[in-house]
Design a protein around this motif. Structure first.
Motif, PDB file in Angstrom:
ATOM      1  N   ASN A 129      34.160  91.329  80.740  1.00 23.72           N
ATOM      2  CA  ASN A 129      33.248  92.140  80.603  1.00 23.72           C
ATOM      3  C   ASN A 129      33.702  93.190  79.542  1.00 23.72           C
ATOM      4  N   GLU A 130      34.957  92.831  78.871  1.00 23.83           N
ATOM      5  CA  GLU A 130      35.798  93.637  77.947  1.00 23.83           C
ATOM      6  C   GLU A 130      35.529  92.940  76.438  1.00 23.83           C
ATOM      7  N   GLY A 131      35.571  93.978  75.297  1.00 23.44           N
ATOM      8  CA  GLY A 131      35.672  93.165  74.089  1.00 23.44           C
ATOM      9  C   GLY A 131      36.267  94.248  73.203  1.00 23.44           C
ATOM     10  N   VAL A 132      36.897  93.722  72.009  1.00 22.43           N
ATOM     11  CA  VAL A 132      37.555  94.535  70.727  1.00 22.43           C
ATOM     12  C   VAL A 132      36.779  94.156  69.585  1.00 22.43           C
ATOM     13  N   ILE A 133      36.924  95.354  68.903  1.00 19.58           N
ATOM     14  CA  ILE A 133      36.292  95.355  67.741  1.00 19.58           C
ATOM     15  C   ILE A 133      37.174  96.151  66.456  1.00 19.58           C
ATOM     16  N   GLU A 134      37.839  95.342  65.671  1.00 24.77           N
ATOM     17  CA  GLU A 134      38.609  95.907  64.440  1.00 24.77           C
ATOM     18  C   GLU A 134      37.754  95.932  63.292  1.00 24.77           C
ATOM     19  N   LEU A 135      37.381  97.391  63.069  1.00 22.70           N
ATOM     20  CA  LEU A 135      36.707  97.558  61.769  1.00 22.70           C
ATOM     21  C   LEU A 135      37.783  97.580  60.586  1.00 22.70           C
ATOM     22  N   ASP A 136      37.117  96.510  59.797  1.00 25.20           N
ATOM     23  CA  ASP A 136      38.026  96.440  58.348  1.00 25.20           C
ATOM     24  C   ASP A 136      37.245  97.288  57.377  1.00 25.20           C
ATOM     25  N   ILE A 137      36.450  97.997  57.574  1.00 34.92           N
ATOM     26  CA  ILE A 137      35.846  99.249  56.620  1.00 34.92           C
ATOM     27  C   ILE A 137      35.981 100.476  57.305  1.00 34.92           C
ATOM     28  N   PRO A 138      36.107 101.598  56.471  1.00 32.22           N
ATOM     29  CA  PRO A 138      36.079 102.941  56.900  1.00 32.22           C
ATOM     30  C   PRO A 138      34.834 103.159  57.611  1.00 32.22           C
ATOM     31  N   LYS A 139      34.908 104.092  58.695  1.00 32.79           N
ATOM     32  CA  LYS A 139      33.786 104.302  59.509  1.00 32.79           C
ATOM     33  C   LYS A 139      32.694 105.092  58.814  1.00 32.79           C
ATOM     34  N   ARG A 140      33.026 105.738  57.707  1.00 34.65           N
ATOM     35  CA  ARG A 140      32.048 106.611  56.654  1.00 34.65           C
ATOM     36  C   ARG A 140      31.278 105.472  56.081  1.00 34.65           C
ATOM     37  N   THR A 141      31.917 104.388  55.882  1.00 34.53           N
ATOM     38  CA  THR A 141      31.142 103.269  54.921  1.00 34.53           C
ATOM     39  C   THR A 141      30.333 102.641  55.987  1.00 34.53           C
ATOM     40  N   LEU A 142      30.501 102.192  57.030  1.00 30.12           N
ATOM     41  CA  LEU A 142      29.914 101.671  58.218  1.00 30.12           C
ATOM     42  C   LEU A 142      28.650 102.667  58.455  1.00 30.12           C
ATOM     43  N   ALA A 143      28.851 103.743  58.581  1.00 33.33           N
ATOM     44  CA  ALA A 143      27.663 104.694  58.777  1.00 33.33           C
ATOM     45  C   ALA A 143      26.708 104.364  57.803  1.00 33.33           C
ATOM     46  N   SER A 144      27.278 104.572  56.505  1.00 38.31           N
ATOM     47  CA  SER A 144      26.299 104.250  55.568  1.00 38.31           C
ATOM     48  C   SER A 144      25.759 103.078  55.433  1.00 38.31           C
ATOM     49  N   LEU A 145      26.428 101.918  55.610  1.00 36.13           N
ATOM     50  CA  LEU A 145      25.678 100.506  55.770  1.00 36.13           C
ATOM     51  C   LEU A 145      24.655 100.487  56.776  1.00 36.13           C
ATOM     52  N   LEU A 146      24.964 101.153  57.841  1.00 40.43           N
ATOM     53  CA  LEU A 146      23.894 101.146  59.069  1.00 40.43           C
ATOM     54  C   LEU A 146      22.654 102.088  58.922  1.00 40.43           C
ATOM     55  N   SER A 147      22.867 102.808  57.649  1.00 40.25           N
ATOM     56  CA  SER A 147      21.851 104.035  57.361  1.00 40.25           C
ATOM     57  C   SER A 147      21.977 105.000  58.598  1.00 40.25           C
ATOM     58  N   ILE A 148      23.024 105.285  58.808  1.00 36.04           N
ATOM     59  CA  ILE A 148      23.264 106.307  59.736  1.00 36.04           C
ATOM     60  C   ILE A 148      23.738 107.489  59.146  1.00 36.04           C
ATOM     61  N   GLN A 149      23.389 108.928  59.328  1.00 35.72           N
ATOM     62  CA  GLN A 149      23.998 110.075  58.947  1.00 35.72           C
ATOM     63  C   GLN A 149      25.445 110.095  59.587  1.00 35.72           C
ATOM     64  N   PRO A 150      26.349 110.245  58.724  1.00 36.99           N
ATOM     65  CA  PRO A 150      27.705 110.551  59.305  1.00 36.99           C
ATOM     66  C   PRO A 150      27.856 111.266  60.381  1.00 36.99           C
ATOM     67  N   GLU A 151      27.162 112.472  60.480  1.00 32.54           N
ATOM     68  CA  GLU A 151      27.123 113.375  61.741  1.00 32.54           C
ATOM     69  C   GLU A 151      26.672 112.683  62.941  1.00 32.54           C
ATOM     70  N   THR A 152      25.558 111.902  62.749  1.00 38.15           N
ATOM     71  CA  THR A 152      24.789 111.162  63.888  1.00 38.15           C
ATOM     72  C   THR A 152      25.643 110.146  64.248  1.00 38.15           C
ATOM     73  N   PHE A 153      26.284 109.383  63.408  1.00 35.37           N
ATOM     74  CA  PHE A 153      27.292 108.331  63.741  1.00 35.37           C
ATOM     75  C   PHE A 153      28.442 108.641  64.743  1.00 35.37           C
ATOM     76  N   SER A 154      29.092 110.055  64.161  1.00 35.18           N
ATOM     77  CA  SER A 154      30.306 110.480  64.979  1.00 35.18           C
ATOM     78  C   SER A 154      29.501 110.689  66.177  1.00 35.18           C
ATOM     79  N   ARG A 155      28.297 111.547  66.410  1.00 36.06           N
ATOM     80  CA  ARG A 155      27.948 111.856  67.689  1.00 36.06           C
ATOM     81  C   ARG A 155      27.843 110.788  68.623  1.00 36.06           C
ATOM     82  N   LEU A 156      27.025 109.798  68.024  1.00 30.08           N
ATOM     83  CA  LEU A 156      26.805 108.493  68.941  1.00 30.08           C
ATOM     84  C   LEU A 156      28.266 107.797  69.445  1.00 30.08           C
ATOM     85  N   LEU A 157      28.998 107.563  68.622  1.00 34.67           N
ATOM     86  CA  LEU A 157      30.254 107.119  69.057  1.00 34.67           C
ATOM     87  C   LEU A 157      31.101 108.051  70.273  1.00 34.67           C
TER      88      LEU A 157
END
Lengths: 240, 240
Positions: free
Chosen positions: B171-199
């Protein structure tokens, strides 16, 4: 006198101000003030006398209510371009029923209620022009809510499909629904007509086949791609 | 004279009418008409003279535009309780820029623009009271859009996480992001502040741990459950 062009542009773009004549705009600005608010600083407190309304020029504020037991409830978040406390003005309410506090460093412009109402009362045409703006804004919001709701419904359906794949064979999968589609739509908080439309759309795109509660997912990867996630998976690998 | 209580209730509840006095309401109703529209029947065509606006009492209509090449573009969907063409009235536009057609069997009530505007011009207080209603409605919509956007952002993030689990162990898993979190937020069309809040929210709920682009999913089932899907999977089984 406020002369900053960013401020004048932000105010002019807002639906409460864009229909005012130049003279009315000047009249309103003669009693306007700008203010900077630090994070956690209050613009006003619950119960304060309400004689002004506000437009956010920069930053991010929360409107909140404190219950008798001291618990805080955020009722609204305000961002650049939003106004607040203007509904109280229109409604002639004498006190702020909520408090306003900056979340991030913010800048506001505040207008005098009496000056704004005087303009509206002396010129009903201005009022009607402002109603035109508000009406267009309301239709725009309705459209946005409709789109977001469909998008949300689609995401909920995709998440449901991803969660419920029973027999997986490579990139194909099968789901046997053990509840009627109408019940599933209701459980997913999707309008029955939207639900049918979404299923048909996925079928039309060649992603699923659906017949009498039996859903075959033709291409799991493509189903993922059909979601509104605009990124490719970080790895191309299979997760199993 | 319209006396049906369902009609009177629906009209009274709408922000354009609820602030009118009894006499103004009667004045407006004296020039109102109801009409039934069959599916695919038009209420009006693009370019028709615009002298009335409409409130949907029942059913579902589309407003659409036809391009010179004959292609139809739906610009808005109207449901029970929605008004349309009133922005044209406020803006004094003489022709409908779109057509209106029933999608399902519909019933409408239509009001005379001149009568409505005459009421507003003769009584600026009525206009201000209507602005109060519109303003409250706009704040309500803003809140709904904010909630739906956050919900959508959460769904996009959850979908992304589900898609990108690299090493899965029970039931466990791992994700290694190979792009900066800010870029991922932008790609997911999420405001950076909302993205941090959600994480942060997911971490606080004990669903993930996140550090420097390394995301550990502590409980995949619980992550699914954190989505807004209010149903349990059809089968309890493991999909692998």
């Amino acid at each position: 006198m406020i002369t900053d062009s960013h401020i004048i542009d932000t105010v002019s773009a807002h639906h409460l101000f864009s229909a005012l004549t130049e003279a009315e705009f000047q009249q309103l600005f003669s009693t306007a003030k700008t203010c900077k608010i630090e994070p956690l600083e209050n613009v006003f407190h619950q119960g304060d006398k309400a004689s002004r309304f506000y437009l956010v020029l920069r930053g991010h504020l929360k409107l909140y209510r404190t219950s008798p037991s001291g618990q805080e409830k955020v009722v609204e978040l305000m961002r650049e371009g939003n106004t607040f406390a203007e509904a109280l003005m229109f409604n002639n309410k004498p006190f702020y029923p909520v408090a306003a506090q900056a979340v991030s460093a913010s800048e506001l412009i505040t207008f005098d209620n009496d000056t704004y109402l005087k303009i509206l009362k002396s010129n009903p045409e201005a009022g009607i022009a402002i109603m035109a703006n508000m009406s267009i804004r309301l239709h725009h919001d309705l459209y946005e809510i409709e789109m977001l709701s469909v998008e949300n419904a689609k995401n909920r359906l995709l998440l449901f499909l991803m969660q419920n794949i029973q027999d997986k064979d490579g990139n194909e999968g099968v789901i046997e629904l053990d509840i009627p589609k109408r019940t599933l739509a209701s459980l997913l908080s999707i309008q029955p007509e939207t639900f049918s439309r979404l299923l048909k759309k996925l079928a039309k795109e060649g992603l699923i086949e659906e017949r009498r509660g039996h859903i075959r997912i033709i291409n799991i990867d493509a189903l993922y791609a059909a979601s509104d996630i605009p990124v490719q998976p970080v790895t191309g690998g299979n997760n199993e």
